[in-house]
Design a protein around this motif. Structure first.
Motif, PDB file in Angstrom:
ATOM      1  N   ILE A  65    -100.738  17.845   2.061  1.00  0.00           N
ATOM      2  CA  ILE A  65    -101.989  18.161   2.734  1.00  0.00           C
ATOM      3  C   ILE A  65    -101.813  17.926   4.235  1.00  0.00           C
ATOM      4  O   ILE A  65    -101.577  16.810   4.672  1.00  0.00           O
ATOM      5  CB  ILE A  65    -103.139  17.283   2.207  1.00  0.00           C
ATOM      6  N   ILE A  90    -100.780  22.835   2.379  1.00  0.00           N
ATOM      7  CA  ILE A  90    -102.163  23.159   2.722  1.00  0.00           C
ATOM      8  C   ILE A  90    -102.411  22.825   4.186  1.00  0.00           C
ATOM      9  O   ILE A  90    -102.331  21.660   4.590  1.00  0.00           O
ATOM     10  CB  ILE A  90    -103.152  22.382   1.829  1.00  0.00           C
ATOM     11  N   TYR A 112    -108.621  21.525   3.799  1.00  0.00           N
ATOM     12  CA  TYR A 112    -108.761  20.727   2.592  1.00  0.00           C
ATOM     13  C   TYR A 112    -109.848  19.661   2.768  1.00  0.00           C
ATOM     14  O   TYR A 112    -109.935  19.046   3.837  1.00  0.00           O
ATOM     15  CB  TYR A 112    -107.420  20.065   2.284  1.00  0.00           C
ATOM     16  N   PRO A 113    -110.692  19.436   1.732  1.00  0.00           N
ATOM     17  CA  PRO A 113    -110.675  19.994   0.382  1.00  0.00           C
ATOM     18  C   PRO A 113    -111.589  21.202   0.191  1.00  0.00           C
ATOM     19  O   PRO A 113    -112.081  21.439  -0.918  1.00  0.00           O
ATOM     20  CB  PRO A 113    -111.169  18.814  -0.445  1.00  0.00           C
ATOM     21  N   GLN A 114    -111.811  21.969   1.229  1.00  0.00           N
ATOM     22  CA  GLN A 114    -112.689  23.130   1.126  1.00  0.00           C
ATOM     23  C   GLN A 114    -111.930  24.336   0.572  1.00  0.00           C
ATOM     24  O   GLN A 114    -111.804  25.381   1.220  1.00  0.00           O
ATOM     25  CB  GLN A 114    -113.316  23.426   2.484  1.00  0.00           C
ATOM     26  N   CYS A 115    -111.397  24.143  -0.635  1.00  0.00           N
ATOM     27  CA  CYS A 115    -110.659  25.192  -1.348  1.00  0.00           C
ATOM     28  C   CYS A 115    -110.954  25.023  -2.839  1.00  0.00           C
ATOM     29  O   CYS A 115    -110.050  24.707  -3.626  1.00  0.00           O
ATOM     30  CB  CYS A 115    -109.163  25.099  -1.053  1.00  0.00           C
ATOM     31  N   TRP A 118    -108.841  26.725  -5.780  1.00  0.00           N
ATOM     32  CA  TRP A 118    -107.510  26.155  -5.947  1.00  0.00           C
ATOM     33  C   TRP A 118    -107.593  24.770  -6.590  1.00  0.00           C
ATOM     34  O   TRP A 118    -106.804  24.453  -7.499  1.00  0.00           O
ATOM     35  CB  TRP A 118    -106.810  26.054  -4.587  1.00  0.00           C
ATOM     36  N   VAL A 119    -108.542  23.955  -6.162  1.00  0.00           N
ATOM     37  CA  VAL A 119    -108.714  22.608  -6.724  1.00  0.00           C
ATOM     38  C   VAL A 119    -108.996  22.691  -8.218  1.00  0.00           C
ATOM     39  O   VAL A 119    -108.390  21.955  -9.024  1.00  0.00           O
ATOM     40  CB  VAL A 119    -109.854  21.857  -5.999  1.00  0.00           C
ATOM     41  N   CYS A 131    -100.149  12.985   2.043  1.00  0.00           N
ATOM     42  CA  CYS A 131    -101.118  13.202   3.120  1.00  0.00           C
ATOM     43  C   CYS A 131    -100.739  12.224   4.223  1.00  0.00           C
ATOM     44  O   CYS A 131    -101.128  11.066   4.201  1.00  0.00           O
ATOM     45  CB  CYS A 131    -102.531  12.944   2.597  1.00  0.00           C
ATOM     46  N   SER A 151    -108.922  14.711  -4.268  1.00  0.00           N
ATOM     47  CA  SER A 151    -107.480  14.467  -4.411  1.00  0.00           C
ATOM     48  C   SER A 151    -107.165  13.774  -5.727  1.00  0.00           C
ATOM     49  O   SER A 151    -106.199  14.135  -6.417  1.00  0.00           O
ATOM     50  CB  SER A 151    -106.972  13.636  -3.232  1.00  0.00           C
TER      51      SER A 151
END
Length: 249
Positions: A65, A90, A112-115, A118-119, A131, A151
């Motif tokens: 990340i 990412i 991330y985490p605005q996906c 995919w999550v 990270c 996460s």
């Protein structure tokens, strides 16, 4: 060389701009003056691998990340190639464009985490999350706890997450209040004046012990093992930064 103050209170959009700024070095593009990273990334990667033991295995699912564009993600790419890992990077599209492509690499342009899609697809499947030097920028864009909770949802049984290179203002104060830290300050700043250290004072927009311990407690409350770990002494900011390792049992 850029001043460290140049990189205070920056966020995702700033890094997108840095990635396209050819006047900046590869270290400045990820938020560091050259002196903080140049010549140290080999030792940094060795420290990361010592903590993320799953990287030494084969055929694992790895997520980085905010990899940035210095030599560190390139070292991770080489390791993943050697150990046949599947790697997801990412970051902004601008940063990802500065990294190599390969069949085992999936590049996800997102803050991330605005996906969420995919999550949802990767929930419970990831063996390693890295990270590094990112958490303090999360302050600018995303809730700490949302970042952590998402996460943790990704980790497979036995999965490991390293939140590395956390600038803990409380640890920094403890260091500069010591004899060693005072001498370090005098030598670095070329002054006879000791550093100004104020305990029991809230530092707004800074990560302190309360933030670090709250992340540990929140991870443990969700059934994960979580630890605060020191950095190897060979690392450039080991005296004022630390890591969090989270493991899904």
């Amino acid at each position: 060389m850029a001043s460290p103050n140049r990189f205070e209170h920056i966020g995702f959009d700033d890094f997108r701009r840095f990635a396209q700024d050819e006047s900046m070095s590869k270290y400045e593009r990820i938020g560091f003056p050259d002196s903080y990273r140049q010549g140290f990334e080999g030792a940094i990667f060795e420290d990361i691998c010592a903590k993320l033991s799953n990287l030494k295995k084969t055929s694992r699912t790895v997520v980085d990340i905010g990899p940035g564009c210095s030599d560190l993600p390139k070292m991770l790419i080489d390791l993943c190639a050697s150990n046949e890992h599947a790697l997801t990077l990412i970051d902004s599209q601008e940063m990802l464009d500065l990294l190599d492509n390969a069949p085992f690499i999936d590049k996800l342009p997102a803050m991330y985490p605005q996906c969420p899609e995919w999550v949802a697809a990767q929930a419970g499947k990831v063996d390693v999350i890295l990270c590094y030097s990112v958490l303090h920028y999360v302050f600018v864009d995303v809730s700490f706890f949302r970042f952590l909770d998402v996460s943790l949802s990704l980790l497979a049984p036995g999965g490991q997450m390293l939140i590395g290179d956390i600038p803990n203002i409380s640890k920094r104060k403890r260091f500069f209040a010591s004899e060693t830290g005072t001498q370090f300050h005098k030598d670095y700043m070329n002054t006879d004046e000791p550093p100004n250290v104020e305990f029991n004072r809230i530092e707004h927009d800074q990560i302190d012990d309360a933030v670090v311990m709250s992340l540990i407690q929140r991870a443990r409350a969700q059934g994960f093992d979580a630890y605060v770990l020191p950095q190897n002494e060979a690392l450039p900011m080991a005296n004022r930064r630390e890591d969090i390792l989270i493991v899904r049992p």
